[in-house]
Design a protein around this motif. Structure first.
Motif, short mmCIF file in Angstrom:
data_model
loop_
_atom_site.label_atom_id
_atom_site.label_comp_id
_atom_site.label_asym_id
_atom_site.label_seq_id
_atom_site.Cartn_x
_atom_site.Cartn_y
_atom_site.Cartn_z
N LEU A 179 0.83 -1.21 0.00
CA LEU A 179 0.00 0.00 0.00
C LEU A 179 0.86 1.26 0.00
N LEU A 180 1.92 1.25 0.79
CA LEU A 180 2.84 2.40 0.80
C LEU A 180 3.50 2.58 -0.55
N SER A 181 3.92 1.47 -1.15
CA SER A 181 4.57 1.53 -2.45
C SER A 181 3.63 2.09 -3.52
N PHE A 182 2.38 1.63 -3.52
CA PHE A 182 1.43 2.12 -4.52
C PHE A 182 1.15 3.61 -4.31
N ALA A 183 1.01 4.03 -3.06
CA ALA A 183 0.75 5.45 -2.78
C ALA A 183 1.91 6.32 -3.26
N LEU A 184 3.14 5.87 -3.00
CA LEU A 184 4.31 6.64 -3.43
C LEU A 184 4.40 6.70 -4.95
N SER A 185 4.11 5.59 -5.61
CA SER A 185 4.19 5.54 -7.07
C SER A 185 3.09 6.39 -7.71
N PHE A 186 1.86 6.24 -7.25
CA PHE A 186 0.74 6.97 -7.84
C PHE A 186 0.91 8.47 -7.67
N ASP A 187 1.50 8.88 -6.55
CA ASP A 187 1.59 10.29 -6.21
C ASP A 187 2.86 10.96 -6.75
N ASP A 188 3.80 10.19 -7.26
CA ASP A 188 5.10 10.76 -7.61
C ASP A 188 5.03 11.63 -8.86
N PHE A 189 5.72 12.75 -8.79
CA PHE A 189 5.80 13.66 -9.94
C PHE A 189 7.24 13.89 -10.39
N ILE A 190 8.15 14.11 -9.44
CA ILE A 190 9.51 14.54 -9.80
C ILE A 190 10.24 13.45 -10.58
N ILE A 191 10.31 12.24 -10.02
CA ILE A 191 11.01 11.15 -10.71
C ILE A 191 10.30 10.82 -12.03
N THR A 192 8.98 10.85 -12.01
CA THR A 192 8.21 10.57 -13.22
C THR A 192 8.51 11.59 -14.31
N ASN A 193 8.59 12.84 -13.94
CA ASN A 193 8.80 13.90 -14.93
C ASN A 193 10.13 13.77 -15.64
N PHE A 194 11.14 13.22 -14.96
CA PHE A 194 12.44 13.03 -15.59
C PHE A 194 12.45 11.84 -16.54
N ASN A 195 11.55 10.88 -16.33
CA ASN A 195 11.65 9.61 -17.05
C ASN A 195 10.41 9.24 -17.86
N ARG A 196 9.46 10.15 -18.03
CA ARG A 196 8.20 9.80 -18.68
C ARG A 196 8.20 9.98 -20.18
N GLY A 197 9.11 10.78 -20.71
CA GLY A 197 9.08 11.03 -22.15
C GLY A 197 7.79 11.74 -22.52
N ALA A 198 7.04 11.17 -23.48
CA ALA A 198 5.79 11.77 -23.92
C ALA A 198 4.58 11.26 -23.15
N GLU A 199 4.78 10.28 -22.27
CA GLU A 199 3.66 9.73 -21.51
C GLU A 199 3.19 10.72 -20.44
N VAL A 200 1.91 10.64 -20.13
CA VAL A 200 1.32 11.55 -19.14
C VAL A 200 0.73 10.72 -18.01
N THR A 201 1.11 11.04 -16.79
CA THR A 201 0.50 10.42 -15.61
C THR A 201 -0.42 11.44 -14.95
N PHE A 202 -1.20 10.97 -14.00
CA PHE A 202 -2.16 11.86 -13.36
C PHE A 202 -1.50 13.04 -12.65
N PRO A 203 -0.43 12.85 -11.86
CA PRO A 203 0.22 14.01 -11.24
C PRO A 203 0.79 14.98 -12.27
N SER A 204 1.39 14.48 -13.34
CA SER A 204 1.93 15.38 -14.36
C SER A 204 0.82 16.13 -15.09
N PHE A 205 -0.33 15.48 -15.30
CA PHE A 205 -1.46 16.16 -15.92
C PHE A 205 -1.97 17.29 -15.02
N VAL A 206 -2.09 17.00 -13.72
CA VAL A 206 -2.56 18.02 -12.79
C VAL A 206 -1.59 19.18 -12.74
N TYR A 207 -0.29 18.90 -12.76
CA TYR A 207 0.72 19.96 -12.72
C TYR A 207 0.60 20.85 -13.96
N THR A 208 0.44 20.24 -15.12
CA THR A 208 0.32 21.02 -16.34
C THR A 208 -0.97 21.82 -16.38
#
Length: 251
Positions: A179-208
């Motif tokens: 549960l902790l792992s899923f919460a950290l993954s679902f909520d992450d923006f910084i690490i995702t933003n460096f490694n997502r390329g053209a893909e969009v996750t929910f935190p990155s969408f909200v940020y944009t």
């Protein structure tokens, strides 16, 4: 008072999920259920949410599986460089996310791996692994080895002892780590933003989207996730209370 202050953003998110918004979702224009009934008409929101769920579930399964095995090895076995391995496992927890994200992005670039869902999953797995090891390791250390020894004395082979004795006792720690792992993954923006390329996750969408006002569909999904988390906690608490009453009745 501090608790009320922390709840203000959650209340705001839930209230504005019912806002009759037009171009922006900053000003209250009226109450409506349309946002909840047509949440996936804004395809970008649901696509980003689906990507976050896929990444979170996959990274959680991988991190929980690997972390559980590592935790058992660190507690139960003695081997060379054991202390060094422990240090390396704990190191990502103390590393700033911007450094970890940039370092992983540089490694992917160096080996020629194109950025996308795969790189995000790998990054999240490595990031969550330390938290899983810490959580499960504490649970492994609390288990009395005499219980497993009793299983072996009753002619149980190693597989039977693990699945019938060790694993059930480890399960609460494993579930908590997952549960902790899923919460950290679902909520992450910084690490995702460096490694997502053209893909969009929910935190990155909200940020944009935050620059022009988060769309009400995003508020709907965030509110739904919040209500689901509350429901899971209530179900877990009620189930635990029912088990305690049943145990008390039989003793």
């Amino acid at each position: 008072m501090a608790f009320v202050f922390l709840l203000i953003p959650i209340v705001y998110t839930i209230v504005f999920s019912f806002n009759d918004a037009r171009r922006t979702n900053i000003i209250w224009r009226g109450f409506t259920f349309d946002n909840w009934l047509t949440v996936c008409e804004a395809q970008t929101v649901c696509q980003a949410f689906g990507n976050s769920i896929l990444i979170g579930v996959t990274a959680t399964v991988l991190a929980t599986t690997l972390g559980t095995m590592i935790a058992i090895a660190l507690v139960r076995y003695r081997f060379r460089f054991r202390n060094t391995t422990t240090l390396l496992i704990f190191l990502p927890m103390t590393t700033p996310e911007v450094v970890l994200g940039a370092g992983l992005a540089a490694q992917f670039l160096q080996v020629g791996v194109p950025k996308g869902l795969v790189t995000i999953i790998i990054a999240h797995t490595l990031f969550c692994l330390s938290f899983v090891v810490v959580t499960v390791r504490a649970r492994v250390a609390s288990i009395d080895p005499a219980l497993e020894e009793a299983g072996r004395d009753l002619y149980g082979n190693p597989r039977q002892v693990f699945w019938r004795i060790t694993f059930p006792m480890l399960l609460p720690g494993i579930v908590a780590a997952a549960l902790l792992s899923f919460a950290l993954s679902f909520d992450d923006f910084i690490i995702t933003n460096f490694n997502r390329g053209a893909e969009v996750t929910f935190p990155s969408f909200v940020y944009t989207a935050a620059a022009r006002g988060i769309p009400p569909e995003a508020n709907v999904i965030a509110s739904g996730v919040f209500f689901l988390a509350i429901a899971l906690v209530l179900i877990a608490q009620l189930s635990a209370a029912a088990r305690r009453r049943k145990l008390a009745a039989t003793t």
